[in-house]
Design a protein around this motif. Structure first.
Motif, PDB file in Angstrom:
ATOM      1  N   HIS A 104       0.517  -1.228  12.510  1.00  0.00           N
ATOM      2  CA  HIS A 104       1.446  -1.904  11.598  1.00  0.00           C
ATOM      3  C   HIS A 104       0.756  -3.016  10.816  1.00  0.00           C
ATOM      4  CE1 HIS A 104       4.816   0.398  12.854  1.00  0.00           C
ATOM      5  NE2 HIS A 104       4.912  -0.122  14.054  1.00  0.00           N
ATOM      6  N   ILE A 105      -0.111  -3.757  11.483  1.00  0.00           N
ATOM      7  CA  ILE A 105      -0.815  -4.847  10.811  1.00  0.00           C
ATOM      8  C   ILE A 105      -1.764  -4.298   9.756  1.00  0.00           C
ATOM      9  CG2 ILE A 105      -2.446  -6.744  11.132  1.00  0.00           C
ATOM     10  CD1 ILE A 105      -1.215  -7.010  13.994  1.00  0.00           C
ATOM     11  N   ALA A 106      -2.429  -3.185  10.082  1.00  0.00           N
ATOM     12  CA  ALA A 106      -3.327  -2.559   9.109  1.00  0.00           C
ATOM     13  C   ALA A 106      -2.544  -2.079   7.892  1.00  0.00           C
ATOM     14  CB  ALA A 106      -4.076  -1.401   9.750  1.00  0.00           C
ATOM     15  N   LYS A 107      -1.355  -1.534   8.118  1.00  0.00           N
ATOM     16  CA  LYS A 107      -0.511  -1.104   7.000  1.00  0.00           C
ATOM     17  C   LYS A 107      -0.106  -2.303   6.149  1.00  0.00           C
ATOM     18  CE  LYS A 107       3.872   1.200   5.925  1.00  0.00           C
ATOM     19  NZ  LYS A 107       5.127   1.797   6.486  1.00  0.00           N
ATOM     20  N   PHE A 108       0.218  -3.408   6.804  1.00  0.00           N
ATOM     21  CA  PHE A 108       0.568  -4.646   6.109  1.00  0.00           C
ATOM     22  C   PHE A 108      -0.604  -5.128   5.255  1.00  0.00           C
ATOM     23  CE2 PHE A 108       0.323  -9.382   6.511  1.00  0.00           C
ATOM     24  CZ  PHE A 108       1.343  -9.704   5.632  1.00  0.00           C
ATOM     25  N   CYS A 109      -1.797  -5.124   5.847  1.00  0.00           N
ATOM     26  CA  CYS A 109      -2.983  -5.578   5.122  1.00  0.00           C
ATOM     27  C   CYS A 109      -3.307  -4.660   3.947  1.00  0.00           C
ATOM     28  CB  CYS A 109      -4.179  -5.655   6.069  1.00  0.00           C
ATOM     29  SG  CYS A 109      -4.067  -6.987   7.280  1.00  0.00           S
ATOM     30  N   LEU A 110      -3.104  -3.354   4.138  1.00  0.00           N
ATOM     31  CA  LEU A 110      -3.363  -2.416   3.055  1.00  0.00           C
ATOM     32  C   LEU A 110      -2.419  -2.677   1.883  1.00  0.00           C
ATOM     33  CD1 LEU A 110      -5.242  -0.024   2.421  1.00  0.00           C
ATOM     34  CD2 LEU A 110      -3.450   1.502   3.247  1.00  0.00           C
ATOM     35  N   PHE A 111      -1.188  -3.055   2.203  1.00  0.00           N
ATOM     36  CA  PHE A 111      -0.243  -3.431   1.148  1.00  0.00           C
ATOM     37  C   PHE A 111      -0.741  -4.657   0.392  1.00  0.00           C
ATOM     38  CE2 PHE A 111       3.138  -6.342  -0.106  1.00  0.00           C
ATOM     39  CZ  PHE A 111       3.837  -5.566  -1.019  1.00  0.00           C
ATOM     40  N   LEU A 112      -1.261  -5.645   1.113  1.00  0.00           N
ATOM     41  CA  LEU A 112      -1.770  -6.854   0.467  1.00  0.00           C
ATOM     42  C   LEU A 112      -2.927  -6.536  -0.466  1.00  0.00           C
ATOM     43  CD1 LEU A 112      -1.751  -9.392   3.455  1.00  0.00           C
ATOM     44  CD2 LEU A 112       0.049  -8.940   1.771  1.00  0.00           C
ATOM     45  N   VAL A 113      -3.816  -5.645  -0.004  1.00  0.00           N
ATOM     46  CA  VAL A 113      -4.947  -5.235  -0.843  1.00  0.00           C
ATOM     47  C   VAL A 113      -4.446  -4.545  -2.106  1.00  0.00           C
ATOM     48  CG1 VAL A 113      -6.979  -3.734  -0.969  1.00  0.00           C
ATOM     49  CG2 VAL A 113      -6.551  -5.088   1.096  1.00  0.00           C
TER      50      VAL A 113
END
Length: 203
Positions: free
Chosen positions: A90-99
């Motif tokens: 979930h955190i990786a998905k969140f970070c990918l959204f930020l990118v």
């Protein structure tokens, strides 16, 4: 030579016009198996019944460093492997959204962007949304504790609840022993915070 990122780009951009979608999933599965062979020297065919998007592998280093540190903290706290794995996804998905929004460091993060990332899950089941929100919230808290984000930043993540009745569980002696062991072994900032909350709640 072989490059996983190039292979993923091919599967995403070109393979759809050549192969049936079910065969594209098998192509991703083949990539996963090959990656294991290269990195671990063996193939584990039962490990990948289907391919799940690996958000982490698509992230820049500044995201991976924070996620890796968070995962290490959770491991030291004795969290279940399944919980850590779910949080990481979930955190990786969140970070990918930020990118995708153009961020190049967490210094540029705003509460508005956090809320925007939550809204992208509006159509998902409430359990999935709760799990995503929880993972993002504890991740943000971990950075607040290290003064990498201002205090209270995690409040941009809403809490979710579902309408259901639950049977109250009474802790067994084994549960109490596990809590005692956790309190004795906690060393990370989040772990020490959790110990303080546990002790306040049990007094």
């Amino acid at each position: 030579g072989y490059c996983r990122q190039a292979a993923d780009l091919w599967a995403k951009a070109a393979a759809g016009s050549v192969f049936d979608p079910k065969y594209i999933k098998q192509a991703y599965r083949s990539f996963d198996l090959y990656d294991d062979c290269v990195s671990k020297g063996a193939v584990f065919p039962n490990k990948y019944n289907s391919h799940n998007p690996n958000y982490y592998d698509q992230l820049p280093l500044w995201c991976k460093e924070k996620i890796d540190r968070f995962v290490n903290d959770r491991n030291r706290e004795g969290k279940a492997e399944s919980t850590i794995r779910q949080n990481r996804s979930h955190i990786a998905k969140f970070c990918l959204f930020l990118v995708s929004e153009g961020l190049e460091s967490f210094e540029d993060l705003t509460p508005e962007l956090v809320k925007k990332s939550i809204l992208q899950n509006a159509g998902l089941a409430i359990g999935t949304r709760w799990s995503y929100n929880y993972g993002v919230r504890v991740f943000l808290i971990s950075m607040e504790i290290r003064n990498e984000l201002r205090s209270g930043f995690h409040l941009a993540v809403p809490r979710l609840c579902s309408d259901e009745e639950k049977i109250v569980n009474v802790m067994t002696q084994s549960d109490m022993d596990s809590i005692t062991a956790y309190c004795q072994n906690a060393s990370s900032p989040i772990g020490l915070r959790d110990v303080a909350i546990l002790k306040l709640g049990m007094n």
